[in-house]
Design an enzyme around this catalytic site. Structure first.
Site, short mmCIF file in Angstrom:
data_model
loop_
_atom_site.label_atom_id
_atom_site.label_comp_id
_atom_site.label_asym_id
_atom_site.label_seq_id
_atom_site.Cartn_x
_atom_site.Cartn_y
_atom_site.Cartn_z
N ASP A 8 18.23 11.65 -10.65
CA ASP A 8 19.31 12.65 -10.81
C ASP A 8 20.35 12.57 -9.70
OD1 ASP A 8 16.82 13.57 -12.09
OD2 ASP A 8 17.96 15.37 -12.60
N GLU A 39 23.64 14.18 -14.75
CA GLU A 39 24.01 15.51 -15.25
C GLU A 39 24.48 16.47 -14.16
OE1 GLU A 39 21.06 18.09 -16.72
OE2 GLU A 39 19.89 18.00 -14.88
N ASN A 40 24.34 16.08 -12.88
CA ASN A 40 24.75 16.98 -11.79
C ASN A 40 25.80 16.36 -10.89
OD1 ASN A 40 22.83 19.12 -12.37
ND2 ASN A 40 21.26 17.72 -11.63
N ASN A 67 19.65 19.28 -19.09
CA ASN A 67 20.02 20.67 -19.38
C ASN A 67 21.39 21.05 -18.82
OD1 ASN A 67 18.49 20.33 -16.89
ND2 ASN A 67 18.70 22.52 -16.61
N HIS A 68 21.87 20.31 -17.80
CA HIS A 68 23.19 20.62 -17.22
C HIS A 68 24.31 19.82 -17.89
CE1 HIS A 68 21.83 23.36 -14.18
NE2 HIS A 68 20.93 22.50 -13.75
N HIS A 151 13.44 14.46 -19.30
CA HIS A 151 14.06 15.43 -18.40
C HIS A 151 13.30 16.74 -18.56
CE1 HIS A 151 17.52 16.36 -15.87
NE2 HIS A 151 17.53 17.56 -16.42
N HIS A 176 14.84 15.58 -13.49
CA HIS A 176 15.09 17.02 -13.49
C HIS A 176 14.58 17.75 -12.26
CE1 HIS A 176 15.91 21.10 -14.82
NE2 HIS A 176 14.65 21.42 -14.71
FE LIG Z 1 18.14 19.11 -15.08
#
Ligand SMILES: [Fe+2]
Length: 266
Positions: A8, A39-40, A67-68, A151, A176
């Protein structure tokens, strides 16, 4: 073939961090495919199109999400046209984007599939329910090299998915939690597995979050506005795989570097 999966990525500076770390790793040998969970990458999570393009420009071939994925609304402007961007497959039908993508490395066709857990992480349908159908679609195209990003928060869900897919895919790699786990291994039927690859982002942080903000959240038990920790020094976590012609793993190795802003090792 050799494949690298970068854990991540947190914050825009993680692109520079990954670029410097990739340069170091490539001194020991090249990779046929590089995957990164992105995703971040945006300041308040998510992934802007400019950041997605920057990842491709430093040598990342496929970017996975979780999820992001939707936190930076720019995603809606480009996700349907981003052929190397993959969000979890188990979102409901009609969700923008794709759950897996195919990359021709010149040697092999490789599928990268993203899945999201639903234990302590999301309210999505269980990834166990639909993943075999997706894999059947991929294998119907003659693809044997398949990498799965799971994730998820719960270690038990990730370990179970590893055994569930053992022998059916090349690798099941967790993302995640941002904390690398010391369980990278080859499962009995030849799938490479690790519960979490770990984070590529601010080293002095609480999984990327500003430390004082994290303390405030836990001591007050109240939510507060997200703020990433200072970017440097940065920690790079990635897992390297070697796959055979049958698409099974013959080696798995984890890598961690802590780098300063100039790319020097700490
Ligand atoms: Fe996440």
């Amino acid at each position: 073939m050799r494949l690298l999966f970068i854990g991540d990525m947190v914050g825009p500076a993680s692109i520079d961090l990954a670029e410097m770390a990739l340069r170091r790793l490539r001194r020991e040998g090249s990779f046929d495919l590089v995957v990164a969970n992105g995703e971040n990458v945006s300041v308040r999570n998510g992934l802007a199109e400019s950041e997605y393009r920057a990842l491709l420009s430093i040598g990342v071939d496929v970017v996975t999400l979780g999820n992001h994925a939707w936190d930076n609304h720019d995603i809606y402007n480009y996700i349907d046209d981003a052929s190397r961007l993959v969000r979890p497959f188990n979102y409901p039908p009609g969700t923008p984007g794709q759950g897996w993508c195919l990359v021709d490395t010149g040697k092999h066709q490789v599928a990268v599939l993203a899945a999201m857990g639903n234990a302590l992480c999301s309210a999505l349908p269980s990834p166990f329910l639909g993943i075999e159908g997706v894999l059947a679609d991929i294998k119907a195209e003659g693809i044997r090299h398949i990498v799965v990003d799971i994730h998820a928060e719960a270690t038990s869900e990730k370990v179970t998915l590893g055994y569930f897919l053992d022998g059916q895919v090349s690798a099941v790699l967790g993302t995640h939690t941002h904390v690398p786990t010391a369980d990278a291994r080859l499962l009995p039927a030849g799938t490479a597995y690790q519960t979490d690859v770990g984070m590529t982002g601010p080293y002095e942080s609480v999984i990327g979050l500003d430390i004082d903000l994290a303390k405030t959240r836990f001591t007050t038990q109240r939510p507060s506005r997200y703020r990433q920790a200072p970017a440097w020094p940065g920690v790079f976590n990635a897992t390297a795989l070697t796959l055979n012609e049958a698409g099974l793993a013959v080696d798995i190795k984890t890598h961690q570097f802590i780098l300063n802003e100039e790319g020097g090792l700490l």
